[in-house]
Design a protein around this motif. Structure first.
Motif, PDB file in Angstrom:
ATOM      1  N   THR A   1      -4.329   0.204  -5.748  1.00 51.95           N
ATOM      2  CA  THR A   1      -3.184   1.111  -5.624  1.00 51.95           C
ATOM      3  C   THR A   1      -3.504   2.277  -4.692  1.00 51.95           C
ATOM      4  OG1 THR A   1      -3.890   2.281  -7.608  1.00 51.95           O
ATOM      5  CG2 THR A   1      -2.216   0.584  -7.889  1.00 51.95           C
ATOM      6  N   VAL A   2      -4.816   2.533  -4.464  1.00 50.99           N
ATOM      7  CA  VAL A   2      -5.140   3.631  -3.542  1.00 50.99           C
ATOM      8  C   VAL A   2      -5.023   3.185  -2.089  1.00 50.99           C
ATOM      9  CG1 VAL A   2      -6.705   4.729  -5.196  1.00 50.99           C
ATOM     10  CG2 VAL A   2      -7.636   3.187  -3.453  1.00 50.99           C
ATOM     11  N   LEU A   3      -4.844   1.875  -1.867  1.00 47.25           N
ATOM     12  CA  LEU A   3      -4.751   1.387  -0.489  1.00 47.25           C
ATOM     13  C   LEU A   3      -3.319   1.499   0.019  1.00 47.25           C
ATOM     14  CD1 LEU A   3      -6.923  -1.874  -0.642  1.00 47.25           C
ATOM     15  CD2 LEU A   3      -7.615   0.404   0.112  1.00 47.25           C
ATOM     16  N   PRO A   4      -3.151   1.970   1.234  1.00 50.01           N
ATOM     17  CA  PRO A   4      -1.797   2.001   1.818  1.00 50.01           C
ATOM     18  C   PRO A   4      -1.360   0.575   2.127  1.00 50.01           C
ATOM     19  CG  PRO A   4      -3.414   2.662   3.442  1.00 50.01           C
ATOM     20  CD  PRO A   4      -4.161   2.486   2.152  1.00 50.01           C
ATOM     21  N   PRO A   5      -0.061   0.374   2.364  1.00 50.27           N
ATOM     22  CA  PRO A   5       0.444  -0.987   2.596  1.00 50.27           C
ATOM     23  C   PRO A   5      -0.304  -1.733   3.694  1.00 50.27           C
ATOM     24  CG  PRO A   5       2.257   0.555   2.338  1.00 50.27           C
ATOM     25  CD  PRO A   5       1.015   1.378   2.347  1.00 50.27           C
ATOM     26  N   GLY A   6      -0.698  -1.037   4.767  1.00 47.85           N
ATOM     27  CA  GLY A   6      -1.383  -1.702   5.876  1.00 47.85           C
ATOM     28  C   GLY A   6      -2.719  -2.305   5.454  1.00 47.85           C
ATOM     29  N   GLU A   7      -3.494  -1.563   4.658  1.00 44.01           N
ATOM     30  CA  GLU A   7      -4.792  -2.070   4.206  1.00 44.01           C
ATOM     31  C   GLU A   7      -4.610  -3.171   3.168  1.00 44.01           C
ATOM     32  OE1 GLU A   7      -7.436   1.168   3.101  1.00 44.01           O
ATOM     33  OE2 GLU A   7      -7.180   2.139   5.037  1.00 44.01           O
TER      34      GLU A   7
ATOM     35  N   ALA B   1      -5.895  -7.060   3.636  1.00 45.09           N
ATOM     36  CA  ALA B   1      -6.681  -7.787   2.628  1.00 45.09           C
ATOM     37  C   ALA B   1      -6.019  -9.118   2.294  1.00 45.09           C
ATOM     38  CB  ALA B   1      -6.837  -6.929   1.366  1.00 45.09           C
ATOM     39  N   ARG B   2      -4.695  -9.099   2.170  1.00 44.11           N
ATOM     40  CA  ARG B   2      -3.966 -10.315   1.801  1.00 44.11           C
ATOM     41  C   ARG B   2      -4.121 -11.408   2.851  1.00 44.11           C
ATOM     42  NH1 ARG B   2       0.060 -13.097   2.829  1.00 44.11           N
ATOM     43  NH2 ARG B   2       0.706 -11.792   4.599  1.00 44.11           N
ATOM     44  N   ARG B   3      -4.277 -11.014   4.121  1.00 45.71           N
ATOM     45  CA  ARG B   3      -4.412 -11.999   5.204  1.00 45.71           C
ATOM     46  C   ARG B   3      -5.760 -12.712   5.177  1.00 45.71           C
ATOM     47  NH1 ARG B   3      -2.372  -9.756  10.957  1.00 45.71           N
ATOM     48  NH2 ARG B   3      -3.378 -11.684  11.573  1.00 45.71           N
ATOM     49  N   ARG B   4      -6.752 -12.088   4.558  1.00 52.65           N
ATOM     50  CA  ARG B   4      -8.095 -12.666   4.571  1.00 52.65           C
ATOM     51  C   ARG B   4      -8.153 -13.937   3.733  1.00 52.65           C
ATOM     52  NH1 ARG B   4      -8.201  -8.322   7.911  1.00 52.65           N
ATOM     53  NH2 ARG B   4     -10.281  -8.151   8.804  1.00 52.65           N
ATOM     54  N   PRO B   5      -9.110 -14.842   4.055  1.00 52.13           N
ATOM     55  CA  PRO B   5      -9.301 -16.011   3.190  1.00 52.13           C
ATOM     56  C   PRO B   5      -9.575 -15.569   1.762  1.00 52.13           C
ATOM     57  CG  PRO B   5     -10.573 -16.232   5.220  1.00 52.13           C
ATOM     58  CD  PRO B   5     -10.034 -14.838   5.196  1.00 52.13           C
TER      59      PRO B   5
END
Lengths: 114, 211
Positions: free
Chosen positions: B38-44, B48-52
């Motif tokens: 939750t401390v990560l902004p949408p971009g980060e 992360a979601r794009r990573r394997p």
């Protein structure tokens, strides 16, 4: 030694999946090496070293800069003005580099039909 | 710099003797409670979601810990920090704090310092070309996996600290002082069971040409 584009991709995909410790199915032509596959500097250097053994392509060991300069030609959108690339532009190349760009580079160097 | 910044549960804190102003945290994804993204902004979060799938957790944890460590030294809210990381370049400092992060396998590391800093962690991994890598990193040393990964972390920590990243040519980096990009740096390896860890930071009063 001649490879077609599909053979190059299949071979690269197997090697990259093993090295990156991810499933081969997660690797597509359009996958970006850094942002999609999470390749780090050591992964990229190992990839460079592998090109020689797997495809007979010679790139100076340790010179990621040289390879990125050559790979820049294969990006869909041109980086720089053609008069040499700055370090910032080469960094941009590394970020935009896809598996398909590496396949195209290998295909050109080994004289495969694209 | 003084001050004590205790790491979160499951995270180890390191203060290298040679670099007392540098703070390093390291962790293993399976040794910390599930990290709150939750401390990560949408971009980060999207990055992360794009990573394997196997790399996603370490990527997210590294970015969470960077925010938590920066927030600790800045006494600020980790969720609202503005962090700029231009591709392939050294991240911009937040306030006066430079920062760096790394992840490999299940291991992550972050570092902050009041000057340029680079950190690298490597999980044990098979190397496909140990002899060729060894010729670059340690021509006269052993070429076993442990020695090479230890040498690699020092090179990559230095390459991050100078801002050159992967564009820096690969070369041996000694444990002691090293000249690079016009400055003198210290690049100690840090004892981290199960992984290889190194940090690089400048020695500000010893600029090249000063003696």
């Amino acid at each position: 030694m001649a490879f077609d584009r599909t053979q190059i991709f299949d071979r690269l995909r197997v090697q990259m999946a093993r090295h990156l410790e991810i499933d081969a199915d997660e690797i597509e032509m359009s996958s970006l090496l850094v942002d999609d596959l999470d390749a780090d500097s050591l992964d990229l250097l190992e990839l460079i070293l592998s090109l020689k053994g797997d495809f007979g392509i010679s790139v100076n060991d340790g010179e990621v800069k040289q390879l990125l300069t050559e790979l820049a030609r294969f990006l869909p959108e041109r980086v720089g003005n053609g008069a040499g690339l700055t370090d910032a532009q080469l960094a941009e190349v590394s970020r935009r580099l896809s598996v398909g760009n590496v396949v195209d580079f290998v295909a050109e160097r080994v004289g495969a039909g694209v | 710099m003084s001050g004590h910044f205790p790491p979160p549960a499951g995270v180890r804190g390191h203060r290298p003797d040679q670099l007392p102003e540098v703070i390093v945290w390291s962790a293993r994804t399976d040794e910390v409670p599930p990290s709150t993204t939750t401390v990560l902004p949408p971009g980060e979060r999207e990055a992360a979601r794009r990573r394997p799938e196997r790399k996603r957790q370490a990527y997210a944890l590294a970015h969470v810990l960077r925010r938590l460590l920066l927030a600790a030294v800045l006494e600020d809210d980790p969720a609202t920090l503005v962090i700029s990381s231009p591709p392939g370049r050294r991240p911009a400092p937040v306030g006066r704090w430079f920062h760096s992060l790394s992840h490999s396998g299940r291991f992550v590391a972050v570092a902050v310092a009041p000057g340029p800093v680079g950190v690298d962690v490597q999980a044990p991994r098979p190397l496909r070309h140990p002899d060729r890598l060894g010729a670059l990193l340690s021509p006269d040393g052993p070429h076993d996996e442990a020695a090479l990964l230890r040498a690699w972390t020092r090179w990559e920590a230095l390459a991050k600290a100078t801002g050159e990243g992967m564009l820096r040519h690969v070369h041996p980096v000694p444990e002691g002082a090293v000249l690079a990009a016009g400055h003198r740096w210290l690049v100690p390896s840090i004892d981290r069971p199960g992984a290889y860890l190194a940090v690089a930071a400048g020695v500000p009063q010893m600029r090249l040409g000063d003696g």
